[in-house]
Design a protein around this motif. Structure first.
Motif, short mmCIF file in Angstrom:
data_model
loop_
_atom_site.label_atom_id
_atom_site.label_comp_id
_atom_site.label_asym_id
_atom_site.label_seq_id
_atom_site.Cartn_x
_atom_site.Cartn_y
_atom_site.Cartn_z
N LEU A 1 -13.39 55.82 49.74
CA LEU A 1 -13.51 55.19 51.05
C LEU A 1 -14.58 55.89 51.89
O LEU A 1 -14.62 57.12 51.94
N PRO A 2 -15.46 55.15 52.58
CA PRO A 2 -16.43 55.80 53.47
C PRO A 2 -15.71 56.56 54.59
O PRO A 2 -14.71 56.09 55.13
N THR A 3 -16.21 57.74 54.91
CA THR A 3 -15.62 58.57 55.94
C THR A 3 -16.70 59.07 56.88
O THR A 3 -17.91 59.00 56.57
N LEU A 4 -16.29 59.60 58.01
CA LEU A 4 -17.26 60.19 58.94
C LEU A 4 -18.09 61.27 58.24
O LEU A 4 -19.33 61.23 58.31
N GLY B 1 -18.65 45.92 54.62
CA GLY B 1 -17.28 45.89 54.16
C GLY B 1 -16.41 46.99 54.75
O GLY B 1 -15.22 47.06 54.44
N HIS B 2 -17.00 47.83 55.58
CA HIS B 2 -16.22 48.89 56.24
C HIS B 2 -16.43 48.78 57.75
O HIS B 2 -16.95 49.68 58.40
N ALA B 3 -16.03 47.64 58.29
CA ALA B 3 -16.19 47.43 59.74
C ALA B 3 -15.34 48.43 60.50
O ALA B 3 -14.16 48.65 60.18
#
Length: 440
Positions: A95-98, A333-335
């Motif tokens: 998952l994309p993260t900060l 896809g990661h709004a």
């Protein structure tokens, strides 16, 4: 030049525990002089919130910049040691993260302190965007033995167990100072760093730097329900404050302070010894004392000193802010649910409408903050409060404002339809819940 970014998170800190939020001096003097100085030299928010009234759900939101309810692990209240080995209960590495997005944008990334987002081998800081990690995986450990309530050692360097003698708050502060010193030359050359400094203070067990001799007995009962007092608690905050002062001094000595954005907050409202005045409730509650927390931003190059903002915001908004300022981009896809506050940092007098939603399995709680109004449900009881006049949430106006009450309830229900339902097997913490804090 893009700023260096430091995100400092205290653990279970109350709204009024700090001097800059009205906290009273302790018997040894001011509790938080260095944090207070950051507020005086920067921006203090009066209407800032945590994404949850309990720790790991807020941390899911911090990392993903989205409502924690979008992830299975984010609906635990909170993740505990029983989740070890459960592949659902943690922050998915893909998952994309900060930190992963800032790393993609050229930042060196590090987490020093508390992770609490799932256990290796399925989960961990190095798997979710951090280049370096020094700290604990669990929600709380003894400050001296660094062991969990089951006696498991929980201090890591990367993913390897790390044994080091010392009071945990001081170890985290020292490591943060060393990290800035190691990154300083690169930062001066234009390669910025992102440092997450997530303290466990002032989370239980109630131990100060001077309590090493009692640590073994406390470690057997990390909840320490029979121990602690307000004096110990305030000293724990003061130890954290001293470390933050050392970090700021290091930034100044290295010539980095002017272009470093330091953000300070808490993961949720205060615990049993906290001062939340004038708010009621505490950790585990969606009353104001459980979710309204200190938010301080210090960045001399951009933020006017001595500023105060009434902008409504929550944890994931600050993550979205750091992402924007760092030049990172969320992938398709990661709004993001978080809203950047970058414009407010530069012009603190401006505000914009920011509805804030919460949901808590514990006591079937619901809340919506919109403008001065708050819709709240606890168990089967529903409320409508005008927080501009009633921050203590005592005058229920639901019967006097039926249309507003119905509209806000419907708005919460509509929002709730946009996030996954709470699964029946989601765990509810046995943590302490404060329904009303002592008045002063």
């Amino acid at each position: 030049m893009r700023p260096n970014l430091i995100f400092i998170v205290a653990d279970d800190l109350g709204f009024a525990d700090l001097g800059c939020y009205g906290g009273r001096p302790a018997d040894f003097g001011p509790v938080s002089p260095h944090i207070d100085a950051l507020a005086a030299g920067g921006l203090r928010f009066t209407q800032g919130y945590a994404n949850s009234p309990v720790c790991s759900p807020t941390r899911f939101a911090l990392m993903t910049m989205r409502y924690q309810y979008r992830l299975r692990g984010g609906m635990e209240e909170p993740i505990n040691s029983k989740s070890k080995g459960d592949p659902r209960l943690g922050l998915p590495p893909e998952l994309p993260t900060l930190p992963s997005l800032l790393r993609d944008a050229g930042y060196a990334t590090a987490l020093i302190g508390k992770w609490h987002l799932g256990y290796p081998p399925a989960f961990g800081p190095l798997r979710s965007g951090y280049d370096e990690f020094y700290g604990i995986m669990a929600g709380g450990v003894d400050y001296f033995t660094h062991c969990s309530g089951k006696g498991d050692h929980d201090l890591f360097l990367g993913e390897e167990p790390h044994h080091e003698t010392g009071y945990l708050t001081d170890l985290l502060s020292r490591r943060a100072v060393q990290h800035v010193q190691a990154r300083a030359a690169d930062a001066r050359e234009g390669k910025p760093f992102f440092l997450s400094l997530h303290y466990t203070a002032p989370h239980w067990p109630w131990e100060t730097r001077d309590d090493a001799e009692v640590a073994p007995s406390v470690a057997a009962n990390l909840f320490h329900l029979s121990g602690g007092d307000i004096h110990t608690y305030r000293r724990m905050i003061h130890h954290m404050d001293e470390g933050i002062g050392q970090l700021v001094a290091t930034l100044r000595d290295e010539g980095l302070l002017d272009n470093t954005l330091i953000v300070f907050t808490s993961d949720n409202g205060g615990e049993r010894f906290s001062d939340n005045w004038p708010l009621v409730g505490g950790k585990m509650d969606l009353t104001e004392g459980g979710i309204r927390v200190p938010w301080i931003a210090h960045w001399p190059a951009a933020i006017p000193a001595g500023s105060v903002s009434a902008q409504h915001c929550m944890t994931m908004d600050w993550s979205a802010t750091l992402l924007e300022l760092g030049g990172g981009q969320a992938p398709a896809g990661h709004a993001l649910d978080g809203v950047s506050l970058a414009a407010v940092l530069r012009e603190p007098a401006q505000t914009f409408e920011r509805p804030l939603y919460w949901r808590m399995n514990h006591r079937q709680q619901r809340a919506l903050r919109k403008g001065p109004w708050k819709y709240l449900r606890v168990d089967a009881n529903e409320y409508l409060f005008d927080l501009s006049r009633d921050e203590r949430e005592r005058a229920n106006l639901a019967a006097h404002e039926p249309e507003r009450f119905a509209a806000m309830r419907d708005e919460w229900l509509a929002w709730n339809d946009t996030v996954p339902a709470i699964p029946e097997d989601a765990a509810v913490s046995l943590g302490y819940s404060v329904r009303d804090m002592p008045q002063r």
